[in-house]
Design an enzyme around this catalytic site. Sequence first.
Site, PDB file in Angstrom:
ATOM      1  N   ASP A   1      -7.152   3.361  -1.662  1.00 50.27           N
ATOM      2  CA  ASP A   1      -7.226   3.155   0.048  1.00 50.27           C
ATOM      3  C   ASP A   1      -8.487   3.164   0.268  1.00 50.27           C
ATOM      4  O   ASP A   1      -9.187   2.427   1.120  1.00 50.27           O
ATOM      5  CB  ASP A   1      -6.392   3.948   0.689  1.00 50.27           C
ATOM      6  CG  ASP A   1      -6.415   5.494   0.431  1.00 50.27           C
ATOM      7  OD1 ASP A   1      -7.145   5.858  -0.400  1.00 50.27           O
ATOM      8  OD2 ASP A   1      -6.113   6.304   1.338  1.00 50.27           O
ATOM      9  N   ARG A   2      -9.317   4.228   0.012  1.00 57.03           N
ATOM     10  CA  ARG A   2     -10.787   4.424   0.386  1.00 57.03           C
ATOM     11  C   ARG A   2     -11.585   3.238  -0.114  1.00 57.03           C
ATOM     12  O   ARG A   2     -12.494   2.572   0.544  1.00 57.03           O
ATOM     13  CB  ARG A   2     -11.315   5.666  -0.266  1.00 57.03           C
ATOM     14  CG  ARG A   2     -10.580   6.759   0.186  1.00 57.03           C
ATOM     15  CD  ARG A   2     -11.291   8.110  -0.636  1.00 57.03           C
ATOM     16  NE  ARG A   2     -12.652   8.352  -0.131  1.00 57.03           N
ATOM     17  CZ  ARG A   2     -13.546   9.170  -1.013  1.00 57.03           C
ATOM     18  NH1 ARG A   2     -12.833   9.924  -1.884  1.00 57.03           N
ATOM     19  NH2 ARG A   2     -14.762   9.301  -0.726  1.00 57.03           N
TER      20      ARG A   2
ATOM     21  N   ASP B   1       0.728  -1.149   0.209  1.00 59.47           N
ATOM     22  CA  ASP B   1       0.102  -0.088  -0.020  1.00 59.47           C
ATOM     23  C   ASP B   1       0.739   1.161   0.031  1.00 59.47           C
ATOM     24  O   ASP B   1       1.598   1.664   0.982  1.00 59.47           O
ATOM     25  CB  ASP B   1      -1.032  -0.130   1.245  1.00 59.47           C
ATOM     26  CG  ASP B   1      -1.656   1.317   1.441  1.00 59.47           C
ATOM     27  OD1 ASP B   1      -2.121   1.860   0.217  1.00 59.47           O
ATOM     28  OD2 ASP B   1      -2.237   1.587   2.503  1.00 59.47           O
TER      29      ASP B   1
ATOM     30  N   THR C   1      -1.165  29.612  23.675  1.00 52.58           N
ATOM     31  CA  THR C   1      -1.249  29.562  22.191  1.00 52.58           C
ATOM     32  C   THR C   1      -1.064  27.946  22.033  1.00 52.58           C
ATOM     33  O   THR C   1      -1.809  27.535  21.117  1.00 52.58           O
ATOM     34  CB  THR C   1      -0.297  30.377  21.535  1.00 52.58           C
ATOM     35  OG1 THR C   1      -0.176  31.739  21.780  1.00 52.58           O
ATOM     36  CG2 THR C   1      -0.240  30.074  20.117  1.00 52.58           C
TER      37      THR C   1
ATOM     38  N   GLY D   1       1.214   5.045   0.191  1.00 54.31           N
ATOM     39  CA  GLY D   1       0.464   6.084   0.761  1.00 54.31           C
ATOM     40  C   GLY D   1       0.998   7.476   0.172  1.00 54.31           C
ATOM     41  O   GLY D   1       1.970   7.394  -0.518  1.00 54.31           O
ATOM     42  N   ASN D   2       0.630   8.448   0.866  1.00 56.14           N
ATOM     43  CA  ASN D   2       0.977   9.921   0.376  1.00 56.14           C
ATOM     44  C   ASN D   2       2.486  10.117   0.850  1.00 56.14           C
ATOM     45  O   ASN D   2       3.133  10.853   0.443  1.00 56.14           O
ATOM     46  CB  ASN D   2      -0.026  10.825   1.011  1.00 56.14           C
ATOM     47  CG  ASN D   2      -1.279  11.006   0.040  1.00 56.14           C
ATOM     48  OD1 ASN D   2      -1.491  11.065  -1.001  1.00 56.14           O
ATOM     49  ND2 ASN D   2      -2.619  10.426   0.712  1.00 56.14           N
TER      50      ASN D   2
END
Length: 270
Positions: free
Chosen positions: A98-99, A6, A174, A8-9
């Site tokens: 992947d989806r 797989d 912050t 991925g990004n």
Amino acid sequence: MNLIVDIGNTLTKTAVSCPEGFRVGEPVAELTAGSVDALLERWPEVDRAIVASTRGEQARRHAADLLRRRLTRVVEFSPDVPVPLGNAYRTPRTLGSDRLAAAVAANDIYPDRNVLIVDFGTAVTVDLVTADNTFRGGNIAPGMQMRFRALHDYTASLPLCGEEGEPELLGTTTETAIRAGVLCGMLFEIQGYIARMRALYGDLCVIFTGGDAKYFAKRIKNTIFADCNLVFRGLNRILEYNASEENPILPGRCGGSPHPGSPFGPDEQH
């Protein structure tokens, strides 16, 4: 045994499917000849593989070429590869592998059920599979690290933060304000989707997956379960489907020429 790749990004993930479950390898930036040799030396029983990529066609083909030099059966998971799930997405060729793989796995685990899949990766995706065994679509939003990074990169003075510690509802510094904005915002976002989808679709199962799934599964109690191997499960299911007579477009085991849509070549038919 099956090998699942797989891409991925950000990272390339690998897993071997065996009777005991999935044996997941250490993620790497890119698959190389050396890493493939090491993997197959560790798992010599592997005889076929599937490669999916959200990084583009070139990355997928490169990995598939490396595997084809060592294995006889390799599927490149492209939009032309048949899957055991109906697809109502209006632009199926742009749907992330992947989806779709996660949707196939969810449908395999919960057939004839409405399933909502939330994938916490580089992006957060929320997708629906309905009880008629059809992928209906979903949405895409920035993931946790992308949100932290965007606040830092697109402002003059906001620091780069992470998810350390429990987020406050109202930040008093912050840094805690950034954590509250990102983490509470994501929690409320996902809870809102689940609530709306439960109202629209009865008998709804919810599955969390992806690298940040465990963080949110601990904080959202109405999930069915978290499965970080959901995409691997789906890709493995797609590989099995395309290597068997269950896929109606493939020729029989006793011969025949390959169908144009077959992911296997002439010498790779079952």
